[in-house]
Scaffold this motif. Structure first.
Motif, PDB file in Angstrom:
ATOM      1  N   ASN A  37      41.829  35.165  45.113  1.00  0.00           N
ATOM      2  CA  ASN A  37      40.476  35.136  45.679  1.00  0.00           C
ATOM      3  C   ASN A  37      40.142  33.850  46.407  1.00  0.00           C
ATOM      4  O   ASN A  37      39.185  33.801  47.159  1.00  0.00           O
ATOM      5  CB  ASN A  37      39.449  35.354  44.556  1.00  0.00           C
ATOM      6  N   LYS A  81      43.294  41.993  35.203  1.00  0.00           N
ATOM      7  CA  LYS A  81      42.178  42.385  36.065  1.00  0.00           C
ATOM      8  C   LYS A  81      42.692  42.805  37.445  1.00  0.00           C
ATOM      9  O   LYS A  81      42.242  43.819  37.997  1.00  0.00           O
ATOM     10  CB  LYS A  81      41.171  41.234  36.204  1.00  0.00           C
ATOM     11  N   SER A  82      43.610  42.030  37.997  1.00  0.00           N
ATOM     12  CA  SER A  82      44.168  42.368  39.308  1.00  0.00           C
ATOM     13  C   SER A  82      44.871  43.716  39.278  1.00  0.00           C
ATOM     14  O   SER A  82      44.699  44.537  40.174  1.00  0.00           O
ATOM     15  CB  SER A  82      45.170  41.300  39.766  1.00  0.00           C
ATOM     16  N   ALA A  83      45.647  43.930  38.249  1.00  0.00           N
ATOM     17  CA  ALA A  83      46.424  45.170  38.147  1.00  0.00           C
ATOM     18  C   ALA A  83      45.535  46.393  37.977  1.00  0.00           C
ATOM     19  O   ALA A  83      45.915  47.499  38.360  1.00  0.00           O
ATOM     20  CB  ALA A  83      47.414  45.072  36.988  1.00  0.00           C
ATOM     21  N   HIS A  84      44.352  46.214  37.429  1.00  0.00           N
ATOM     22  CA  HIS A  84      43.486  47.348  37.106  1.00  0.00           C
ATOM     23  C   HIS A  84      42.179  47.360  37.898  1.00  0.00           C
ATOM     24  O   HIS A  84      41.266  48.121  37.573  1.00  0.00           O
ATOM     25  CB  HIS A  84      43.201  47.373  35.600  1.00  0.00           C
ATOM     26  N   GLY A  85      42.093  46.533  38.939  1.00  0.00           N
ATOM     27  CA  GLY A  85      40.923  46.546  39.806  1.00  0.00           C
ATOM     28  C   GLY A  85      39.635  46.109  39.151  1.00  0.00           C
ATOM     29  O   GLY A  85      38.551  46.535  39.546  1.00  0.00           O
ATOM     30  N   VAL A  86      39.741  45.222  38.166  1.00  0.00           N
ATOM     31  CA  VAL A  86      38.551  44.714  37.479  1.00  0.00           C
ATOM     32  C   VAL A  86      38.085  43.459  38.207  1.00  0.00           C
ATOM     33  O   VAL A  86      38.895  42.585  38.520  1.00  0.00           O
ATOM     34  CB  VAL A  86      38.870  44.393  35.995  1.00  0.00           C
ATOM     35  N   PRO A  87      36.793  43.350  38.509  1.00  0.00           N
ATOM     36  CA  PRO A  87      36.302  42.136  39.182  1.00  0.00           C
ATOM     37  C   PRO A  87      36.564  40.890  38.332  1.00  0.00           C
ATOM     38  O   PRO A  87      36.529  40.943  37.100  1.00  0.00           O
ATOM     39  CB  PRO A  87      34.799  42.370  39.334  1.00  0.00           C
ATOM     40  N   MET A 117      44.265  35.685  41.059  1.00  0.00           N
ATOM     41  CA  MET A 117      43.878  36.959  41.664  1.00  0.00           C
ATOM     42  C   MET A 117      43.867  36.898  43.190  1.00  0.00           C
ATOM     43  O   MET A 117      43.589  37.894  43.853  1.00  0.00           O
ATOM     44  CB  MET A 117      42.511  37.389  41.127  1.00  0.00           C
TER      45      MET A 117
END
Length: 104
Positions: A100, A45-51, A98
């Motif tokens: 956050n 998710k981090s690598a691909h900008g997924v929330p 991630m």
């Protein structure tokens, strides 16, 4: 002083507890493996900008658990609560991975 031999009932109970202990070990191993997969998901998710939060997935997981409970005679509310705890922890781990939330 000699120790007394356990009765057949005591031996049976100990055998059953041994089975339970082995199942608990397997359960904990599966939970650990699940968290490891969630770490990989968080990295993806981090690598691909997924929330991080994907609310529809929570519904899918709850529904799958409810169907399992129905098929196997396990209380569906128990399974929902169990997954609430598991999901809470995996969200916490994903947030950490991630970046956050700060680590405690």
């Amino acid at each position: 002083m000699a120790t007394r031999e356990p009765s057949p009932q005591e031996r049976q109970l100990e055998d059953l507890r041994g089975e339970l202990d082995a199942l608990d070990e397997r359960l904990l191993e599966v939970v650990r493996e699940r968290i490891e997969v969630c770490v990989r998901i968080a990295r993806h998710k981090s690598a691909h900008g997924v929330p991080m939060m994907q609310p529809h997935r929570i519904g899918i997981v709850h529904e799958r658990a409810a169907r399992y409970g129905e098929r196997h005679g396990v209380d569906q509310e128990f399974l929902r609560r169990l997954y609430d705890v598991i999901i809470e922890e995996t969200c916490r781990v994903e947030d950490l991975v991630m970046g956050n939330t700060p680590a405690h």
